[in-house]
Scaffold this active site. Structure first.
Site, PDB file in Angstrom:
ATOM      1  N   ASP A 131       0.784  -1.234   0.000  1.00  0.00           N
ATOM      2  CA  ASP A 131       0.000   0.000   0.000  1.00  0.00           C
ATOM      3  C   ASP A 131       0.815   1.282   0.000  1.00  0.00           C
ATOM      4  O   ASP A 131       0.289   2.355   0.265  1.00  0.00           O
ATOM      5  CB  ASP A 131      -0.986   0.009   1.169  1.00  0.00           C
ATOM      6  CG  ASP A 131      -2.152   0.962   0.923  1.00  0.00           C
ATOM      7  OD1 ASP A 131      -2.535   1.129  -0.253  1.00  0.00           O
ATOM      8  OD2 ASP A 131      -2.660   1.550   1.891  1.00  0.00           O
ATOM      9  N   ASP A 169      -3.891  -5.159  -5.491  1.00  0.00           N
ATOM     10  CA  ASP A 169      -3.020  -4.030  -5.848  1.00  0.00           C
ATOM     11  C   ASP A 169      -1.532  -4.360  -5.959  1.00  0.00           C
ATOM     12  O   ASP A 169      -0.740  -3.497  -6.339  1.00  0.00           O
ATOM     13  CB  ASP A 169      -3.169  -2.857  -4.872  1.00  0.00           C
ATOM     14  CG  ASP A 169      -4.375  -1.996  -5.181  1.00  0.00           C
ATOM     15  OD1 ASP A 169      -5.054  -2.263  -6.181  1.00  0.00           O
ATOM     16  OD2 ASP A 169      -4.637  -1.059  -4.412  1.00  0.00           O
ATOM     17  N   ASP A 320     -12.417   2.146   4.827  1.00  0.00           N
ATOM     18  CA  ASP A 320     -11.262   2.179   3.935  1.00  0.00           C
ATOM     19  C   ASP A 320     -10.051   2.823   4.593  1.00  0.00           C
ATOM     20  O   ASP A 320      -8.921   2.654   4.123  1.00  0.00           O
ATOM     21  CB  ASP A 320     -11.588   2.970   2.662  1.00  0.00           C
ATOM     22  CG  ASP A 320     -12.606   2.274   1.794  1.00  0.00           C
ATOM     23  OD1 ASP A 320     -12.505   1.044   1.622  1.00  0.00           O
ATOM     24  OD2 ASP A 320     -13.519   2.953   1.299  1.00  0.00           O
TER      25      ASP A 320
END
Length: 345
Positions: A131, A169, A320
């Site tokens: 991330d 991701d 989130d």
């Protein structure tokens, strides 16, 4: 999460042996297999049961966060809110395996699913340098730690049925410049190794994450997906934790599929009922956007033969990140959950 790509990871979410034991007990007692509990029970005070297996083979966790919140609301006399949360609680949502005791978690979820005659839906989200320092930063310390994590998950799954969404991701951030170049070789190596390890299991299906319809062009990611092991995987996932419509997601997925050997894919429809948010700060439109809605409920009966399933990979109602008044990533946000559910009416 970085830019417009929303994973909304579960950094604050921990699964204990006690919770897993309760899930096993509840599932064995109330969820049943094909002979009982094959439809959602909507009676007042009813326990959460499994969805019809022919359209929705994935396990509903009767002790999931939404189910617990529903029960609390009912105890507090908030019947209307409880029935809104029921829309979330009665659907199968993915279990995100945390680094603490991953073997125990994988075993607990797959055993509970097996007792119910269903397939466990799991997410691995522990890639090193995860991330890019955003709300869900973290992950395994290095490649060796990640390999040990995957080995533990695989041991926990064993021969039981599982569908795994692998590292949301992780490939995308190799392409968009978010992950520094010095980490690329290691990431490709551990991802391809993870695919191979999980695919060595008897009844495990693996979807390697491939971003979403809003990030860029499939031409930018198809070769990195190959380097990460897509050829060994069953397919790929799109729209994980994001809000792009099912139509947009299928269009993106079909373009990408044509470049990776016509591999099938799954779409995260958990919160895409109203499509993406277009207001506010463009850099954080992905993070707890207002006015969103639950999307299509999980099913293997989809609008296109290349789409294996609509899944709820992101768990609706869990934040989130610390934006727009939300709690830490992965923590339950009751008000937001109720709004998602109401907007889906």
């Amino acid at each position: 999460m970085y830019g417009s790509r929303a994973v909304g990871a579960f950094a604050g979410r921990r699964t204990s042996a006690a919770v897993l034991g309760a899930a096993l007990l509840m599932t064995a007692c109330s969820s049943g297999g094909d002979d009982e509990g094959d439809g959602p029970d909507r009676a007042a005070g009813a326990e959460i049961t499994q969805q019809p297996k022919d359209a929705n083979p994935f396990w509903v966790n009767p002790e999931g966060t939404a189910a617990q919140q529903m029960a609390e609301l009912k105890r507090d006399g908030k019947k209307a809110e409880a029935e809104q949360i029921r829309k979330i609680a009665e659907q199968p949502a993915a279990e995100w395996i945390s680094p603490e005791n991953p073997e125990e978690q994988a075993r607990g979820f797959t055993e509970a699913a097996d007792k119910a005659g269903r397939t466990a839906l799991l997410v691995l989200y522990n890639i090193p340098h995860r991330d890019c320092g955003q709300y869900s930063q973290g992950g395994a310390a290095d490649g060796n730690a990640y390999r040990a994590f995957v080995d533990s998950v695989a041991k926990g799954i064993g021969d039981r049925a599982a569908t795994v969404v692998l590292e949301p991701d992780a490939v995308l951030h190799l392409v968009d410049g978010c992950t520094p170049e010095r980490f690329h070789e290691e990431r490709y190596n551990v991802l391809s190794g993870a695919v191979a390890k999980l695919k060595s299991l008897k009844n495990t299906t693996v979807y390697l994450d491939a971003g979403n319809a809003g990030w860029g062009d499939p031409d930018q990611i198809f070769e990195p997906l190959k380097w990460a092991g897509i050829d060994q995987a069953d397919g790929f996932s799109v729209n994980v934790s994001n809000f792009y419509s099912t139509e947009e997601s299928i269009a993106y997925g079909k373009q990408l599929s044509a470049k990776v050997g016509n591999k099938p894919f799954v779409v995260d429809t958990s919160r895409n009922g109203n499509g993406p948010y277009t207001g506010g700060d463009a850099a954080e439109r992905w993070c707890n956007p207002p006015g969103r809605a639950l999307g299509e409920t999980p099913t293997t009966k989809t609008a296109d033969p290349l789409v294996d399933a609509y899944l709820w990979v992101k768990r609706p109602g869990e934040s989130d990140g610390e934006c727009k008044g939300g709690p830490k990533a992965g923590q339950w946000w009751g008000d937001y959950a109720v709004k998602l559910a109401k907007a889906s009416d």
